[in-house]
Scaffold this active site. Sequence first.
Site, PDB file in Angstrom:
ATOM      1  N   HIS A 191       0.877  -1.179   0.000  1.00  0.00           N
ATOM      2  CA  HIS A 191       0.000   0.000   0.000  1.00  0.00           C
ATOM      3  C   HIS A 191       0.904   1.215   0.000  1.00  0.00           C
ATOM      4  O   HIS A 191       1.264   1.725   1.054  1.00  0.00           O
ATOM      5  CB  HIS A 191      -0.864  -0.065   1.271  1.00  0.00           C
ATOM      6  CG  HIS A 191      -1.875   1.017   1.376  1.00  0.00           C
ATOM      7  ND1 HIS A 191      -3.219   0.790   1.300  1.00  0.00           N
ATOM      8  CD2 HIS A 191      -1.752   2.361   1.560  1.00  0.00           C
ATOM      9  CE1 HIS A 191      -3.883   1.929   1.441  1.00  0.00           C
ATOM     10  NE2 HIS A 191      -3.016   2.893   1.603  1.00  0.00           N
ATOM     11  N   HIS A 193       2.123   5.051  -0.720  1.00  0.00           N
ATOM     12  CA  HIS A 193       1.649   6.414  -0.884  1.00  0.00           C
ATOM     13  C   HIS A 193       2.597   7.182  -1.785  1.00  0.00           C
ATOM     14  O   HIS A 193       3.802   6.908  -1.820  1.00  0.00           O
ATOM     15  CB  HIS A 193       1.512   7.101   0.478  1.00  0.00           C
ATOM     16  CG  HIS A 193       0.192   6.804   1.127  1.00  0.00           C
ATOM     17  ND1 HIS A 193      -0.300   7.504   2.196  1.00  0.00           N
ATOM     18  CD2 HIS A 193      -0.746   5.884   0.845  1.00  0.00           C
ATOM     19  CE1 HIS A 193      -1.486   7.027   2.526  1.00  0.00           C
ATOM     20  NE2 HIS A 193      -1.779   6.039   1.725  1.00  0.00           N
ATOM     21  N   CYS A 224      -2.380  13.492   2.041  1.00  0.00           N
ATOM     22  CA  CYS A 224      -1.620  13.023   3.187  1.00  0.00           C
ATOM     23  C   CYS A 224      -1.905  13.967   4.342  1.00  0.00           C
ATOM     24  O   CYS A 224      -1.638  15.159   4.245  1.00  0.00           O
ATOM     25  CB  CYS A 224      -0.136  13.030   2.828  1.00  0.00           C
ATOM     26  SG  CYS A 224       0.922  12.589   4.212  1.00  0.00           S
ATOM     27  N   ASN A 233      -2.550   8.579  -1.686  1.00  0.00           N
ATOM     28  CA  ASN A 233      -2.621   7.272  -2.314  1.00  0.00           C
ATOM     29  C   ASN A 233      -2.121   7.249  -3.755  1.00  0.00           C
ATOM     30  O   ASN A 233      -2.179   8.250  -4.464  1.00  0.00           O
ATOM     31  CB  ASN A 233      -4.073   6.788  -2.321  1.00  0.00           C
ATOM     32  CG  ASN A 233      -4.518   6.300  -0.953  1.00  0.00           C
ATOM     33  OD1 ASN A 233      -3.879   5.448  -0.362  1.00  0.00           O
ATOM     34  ND2 ASN A 233      -5.605   6.848  -0.448  1.00  0.00           N
TER      35      ASN A 233
END
Lengths: 283, 308
Positions: A191, A193, A224, A233
């Site tokens: 995951h 960013h 963020c 993301n």
Amino acid sequence: MATVRKVLPQRLVGLVTVPANIVPTPVKIKLIDMLSKAGLPVVEATSFVSPKWVPQMADHAEVLKGIQKFPGINYPVLTPNFKGFQAAVAARAKEVAIFGAASDLQRFDEILKAAQAANISVRGYVSCVLGCPYKGKISLAKVAEVTKKLYSMGCYEISLGDTIGVGTPGAMKDILSAVLHEVPVTALAVHCHDTYGQALANTLTALQMGVSVVDSSVAGLGGCPYAQGASGNLATKDLVYMLAGLGIHTGVNLQKLLGAGAFICQALNRRTNSKVAQATSEL
Amino acid sequence: MGNVPCAVKHCLSYQQLLREHLWIGDAAAGALEPAQESAQLSGFPEYVKIVEVGPRDGLQNEKVIVPTDIKIEFINQLSQTGLSVIEVTSFVSSRWIPQVAAGATEVSVFGAASESFSKKNINCSIEESMKKFEEVVKSARHMNIPARGYVSCALGCPYEGNITLQKVTEVSKRLYGMGCYEISLGDTIGVGTPGSMKKMLESVMKEIPPRALAVHCHDTYGQALANILTALQMGINVVDSAVSGLGGCPYAKGASGNVATEDLIYMLNGLGVNTGVNLYKVMEAGDFICKAVNKTTNSKVAQASFNA
């Protein structure tokens, strides 16, 4: 050589960090339906969190009940505690997700036992694997330990999150090497960013190490919260574009995905974070 | 910022966080503490030369015409960052003698792997362009001036779509053969992905050694860093980029163009690859030029750092 890869979870918790306006429930439902039609195999629908903490997710039960549940598509929901889990079960959730930090794994024991009894799958998230906004660098051993614990407690998959996007391919390689000593690669997801523009490069590294599940967010939604103005993301379209170019099968229709992105950006009155969308839009 | 828990406000300031991380390195020293062992073990080059194309390629593709004194200040700032190559300006006429008179120490020739692109961009076929370049490069070498060759559309063309590997290889080989010391392979419209980058480089590297190659990736589809990473893994150690990601894409309105130097350095620092470039100073130069041309930076690193 085209390799058939599995799922691409689509994370909608991106909607939590959108400031100011709370997205109306029908808009959320429509977005999720559009994402389902685009072929995404997993769409994280909502979060059963207290409205006191996250008012943007107050309509969780309504959303889960209102979306079309396409066969073959999973709609996990976040459950930060047992109360949330119970509410999720009442709303007929078939899969839940929990966030693991080193200190509080015990409270998830209750959820995992109840989930197992009810035949509900549980996904675990580990945050800050490549850096923490409070502590700075995180030890590889600690991340591996938390991941192992979540896996042994019953999570079928653990998503490793670069929460503040500080990671780079070298660090991604190191963390995965450490974690792979404890947990099989088939149970891992990443995951990433995009706060520092590194998400796709980091994801590529993870793929090269055998990871085949990647989290992303339509239009790169979700800024963020730790760096005002920074992105959050990884945009799903940019990810799908790369995977398609690599000959990796995802089952996702990029055109329909672009449509879903355009829809939500219009509803939120904001610009997409996806480069693919920017390049192909008819502005 | 909406519902940000108050605990977040007590977290490390971003500047502090970044200074403590490997990926930014020491602001004063400028270059990273070499973690070259790990870079080499992972199959990355020890050192990467960054070719900064912002003042030329970047500004050429921005809508605003930048006053000369601002350009000069911008270039001066970049010169303080440790960048060893800064592409300064271009003389688009085929009469290149003025460049030498103006004190140019290097010349560049721009070829294309696509006939349509070549005709539309420089008004002649690939073959005709090669003949002209041969003259230029020959004369340049006579005067001991190095020549760099560019191959546009190496991973796709806005007019023809897919470009064959043979064509890219042929054009690159031609430029190398006539005496260009380095060939920069350009993903002009940013359509490339790691797979196509790998295939293209495999083909070109059969004819040209990796040390004579560079990659010039556009970020139009967000693929630039992933493509650059792939090139590095294959032994390329020269990368073109533009501070703040200056220069949009003239073929896709609203799309981004060059990869941002800041984001590239961030990645290289994190990989333990030496560049000799001070990221903070590059960020300052980027901030300067963005204010001067009144645009927001395309660099994610800059966005995350300046707004924190």
